[in-house]
Write a protein that holds these residues in place. Sequence first.
Motif, PDB file in Angstrom:
ATOM      1  N   CYS A 159       0.827  -1.214   0.000  1.00  0.00           N
ATOM      2  CA  CYS A 159       0.000   0.000   0.000  1.00  0.00           C
ATOM      3  C   CYS A 159       0.855   1.255   0.000  1.00  0.00           C
ATOM      4  CB  CYS A 159      -0.964  -0.002   1.179  1.00  0.00           C
ATOM      5  SG  CYS A 159      -0.240   0.532   2.750  1.00  0.00           S
TER       6      CYS A 159
ATOM      7  N   CYS B  62       3.437   2.963   4.851  1.00  0.00           N
ATOM      8  CA  CYS B  62       4.533   2.920   5.828  1.00  0.00           C
ATOM      9  C   CYS B  62       5.871   3.239   5.182  1.00  0.00           C
ATOM     10  CB  CYS B  62       4.616   1.519   6.440  1.00  0.00           C
ATOM     11  SG  CYS B  62       5.186   0.290   5.238  1.00  0.00           S
TER      12      CYS B  62
ATOM     13  N   CYS C  37       4.728  -2.203   9.451  1.00  0.00           N
ATOM     14  CA  CYS C  37       4.113  -2.391   8.136  1.00  0.00           C
ATOM     15  C   CYS C  37       3.078  -3.483   8.290  1.00  0.00           C
ATOM     16  CB  CYS C  37       5.157  -2.806   7.099  1.00  0.00           C
ATOM     17  SG  CYS C  37       4.410  -3.259   5.518  1.00  0.00           S
TER      18      CYS C  37
ATOM     19  N   CYS D 220       1.293  -4.628   5.593  1.00  0.00           N
ATOM     20  CA  CYS D 220       1.050  -5.307   4.307  1.00  0.00           C
ATOM     21  C   CYS D 220       2.083  -6.376   3.975  1.00  0.00           C
ATOM     22  CB  CYS D 220       1.054  -4.299   3.159  1.00  0.00           C
ATOM     23  SG  CYS D 220      -0.203  -3.030   3.279  1.00  0.00           S
TER      24      CYS D 220
HETATM   25  S1  FES Z   1       3.085  -1.339   2.640  1.00  0.00           S
HETATM   26 FE1  FES Z   1       1.175  -1.069   3.589  1.00  0.00          FE
HETATM   27  S2  FES Z   1       1.730  -0.746   5.623  1.00  0.00           S
HETATM   28 FE2  FES Z   1       3.615  -1.210   4.706  1.00  0.00          FE
END
Ligand code: FES
Lengths: 775, 159
Positions: free
Chosen positions: B102, B105, B137, B139
């Motif tokens: 995403c 972070c 992070c 994700c």
């Molecule tokens: S890439 Fe989404 S929170 Fe790290």
Amino acid sequence: MSIIGTSVQRKEARNKVSGRARYTNDLTIPGTWHAVVVPARQAHAHILSIDTEKAKQIAGVKAVITGDDVSVLTGDVIEDRPPLAKDKVRYWGEPIALIVARDEATAQRAAGMITVRYRPLPVINSIGDGIADNAALVHEKNGGYKVATPPAYPKKQTNIADEANVEKGDVERAWPGSDITVDIHVSLPQIDHAAMEPRVAKAEILPDGRVLIHCSSQAPFEVRKLIAKYFKLNPGQVVVEVPLVGGAFGGKSSVQLEVLAYIASKAVGGRVVKIVNTRETDMASCPGGMGLEADISLAARQDGHLLAAKMRFYMDIGAYTDSAPRVARAIAAQCTGPYHIANLHTDVFCVYTNHTYTTALRGFGHMPMTFAVERAMDELAQKLNMDPLRLREINALKPGQLTPTKARLTESNLGHLPLTIYKMRELIGWKQGKVERVGEHRVRVQGVAAFWKTSSSPPNAISGAIITMNSDGSVNLSIGAVEFGPATKTTAAQILAAQLRIPLDKVFVHEDVNTHVDPEHWKTVASMSTYMVGRAVIDAANDIINQLKSLGAAVLRCSPDDLDFGDEKVYVRDDPSIALKFSQLALGYKYKEGDSIGGQLIGRGRFMIRHLNLLDQQTGKGRPGPAWTVGVQAVEVEYDQNTHQYRILKAASVVDAGRVINPAAARGQLMGGMNMGLGVASREGIHYGHDGQFLNNQFRSYRVMRVGEQADEYLIDFVETPQIDAPFGARPLGEHGILAIGAALANALSRAAGVPLNTLPITPEAIWRARRHQS
Amino acid sequence: MKTLTRPEQVTLTINGEGRDVVIYPGETLLYTLRGDALGLTGAKPGCENGDCGACTVLIDNIPTKSCMVLTAEVENRHVTTVEGLEDAPIQHAFVDNSAFQCGYCTSGFIMVGHALSQHADAPDDSRVVEWLRSNICRCTGYQEIYDAVRSVCQDSTAP
Ligand code: FES
Ligand code: FES
């Protein structure tokens, strides 16, 4: 080389590493006012009065809104939730008032000035409390609310918001014929999505009547639909824009903050108002993920074949239903895991509690459900003294068999679980679940678990794609799916590039979603974007190819059938030297004399899901999704028998992905999913105090994985059994990394510790407790 | 450090450039950076109480959570945000290692990784882990981030 199956860089990669990628809260329209939510500080209580006077007197406060100012009830399935608590509060953190002020600091200050008088009510603080005889009612009106999206079967005068059942074969007849049975009870707390971007919503009502909403939603078209419905607007009046989203995991598929932003804007004459959640509000006031208590009984033959199963699932849905009835049906429809069980009885209950309400969370109920079933499978394997992978292999569903809801399985819609199991043996170096001693009080052990999942989407889910061609033959792609991390937009671009046989850098995807210009897409959920958007993109690409050929045929004085395309040209099949570049046709063809024909090439494509139906009330019969994704996951842990601490050495997944379109993105999804699943299983969980207070709404107390706590090694492999109706055969792949990895961890640790670990999270202390309890 | 009792103009050095901004007492650096005057929205709010690291910037080359620093404290100090990196190796390493999904972070992790890579003594593996533990992070699987950062740091254990 084909672009399909290639690890391409995501389109927005350079922006994301430069701090230039824009999320909802990164753009502020000058003159924006701020709204803050005042949360309830009781979990279950009558509201006697709300004193807003002091707050209103603060300079810069523009409006103070309470439940008495709002008459709508909201809810995706059952309309049971007032946007601001009215008459009573049902969870700690429930929005009770909304303050609009010139700036955030003023609004926060005013929020502190609101005084609420409550008369406390008994708190339903667990599933057990909720289903107890004479339990206090979270909703006195349960059963009387409007069911906006059937089915849902609330039980009047109880805390059961809905019930879903599956009945297959004859459990009572089959049971006595079994050689062996297992019964287990599992218990999982509510958890939080913990997307790193807290939810944000902005609303503005223009003098011409248009409502502009900017939000961090996975479901912009749902936001549009519901805002229009609740406030009696024309859907075209409501324009919802979503830029990049900073993680979602299902938590941003539910519509809540957008409604509050609209109410806030409305209260101040339509000015732009923005609500930005703090982390604390995001966790305690906005929906999280359900908790679960489940009883699973399996009956099998001595050779390991499953004969029958009885299952009861009780979901802690919190104070409002949101999407819980859909999740309940997803659990019911897939309740056996990827195994054939001919005789089955399953009941799934949505239980109202005085906890934060819940919504979809990565896997849509399949993760907790899989935990329950896979713990039971492992207990069965231990009782049978059988290799746990072998037990799963012999019971794996096969083409020709029926799912719990009697949907017929084919190789295309099911994929190949036995092949994933075969590959897993190799990938992790499978040791049949044996406990190996590696030190004086340290052991190593592996654990496995398998999963399957389908979309559980509504039978009328749609998607669309619009392509416009630029003067140089490059194309712009417009789709309604949001980008929150899985490279959804890039995958769509890959599919388009492949279909038009052009380089990927000639495809420009509209990064944001705007409901006014992008074609409708159901919601960016259920790992369905590649399938649904992909099909629409292929349809649109074919449309533009037809246009290229028909315009090309007119210019080249031949039939469109004589033409083929490639290398950004249409050409005569039997003499490719007679050709036109896409760029010569993109904005119409100009003859030497200057006169022209055609016009811009615009491709349109659409997709609608087919052959799905709502599940039958009694038996659950019905088809819940177009296809399943199956896979097996495993962990290897090292466990200290003295301290009960453990380290995850390996985390492995083998998934039947149909066709992997972007290997790097697919691996990233699986690794991230495994990491989240291992976090959930090892440390996460919402704690409620005895009075229902949400105790850990910060990252220092709600612990998620950090660097150094992840598995030492991730192992990933794929099987590719094409799903024939999917773009290039690609099966849904997004949520799946999370589904069974927690169960695999629990299975490994249960073996290592010599005690069934059926409660999450599995902390060293929890293992110690379980062992003490056993002895 | 300066004492502020009402809005006041201060001069900050951000990404090597002197900038005059009016700040409120109690205003955090994160707020100032992201505000209309500077518009540096690379640093993200994720918790605003020091838990997540999404807001990390460098102050005199030390990674610092900008939600935990008052703007008034950083006069006369050098603030570097992700926007101030010019094609730094860490940025390429993040792309090459798919170290984000995403991306929310990412700025924070990049600033930590960049500072570590600039650090005089080459970090061993446990030092890399220790530095990265300040951030969250949701994700990725973290391995991607670790690999990206490791790849731009000299390895003290390498021969
Ligand atoms: S890439 Fe989404 S929170 Fe790290
Ligand atoms: S926003 Fe600063 S540490 Fe989370």
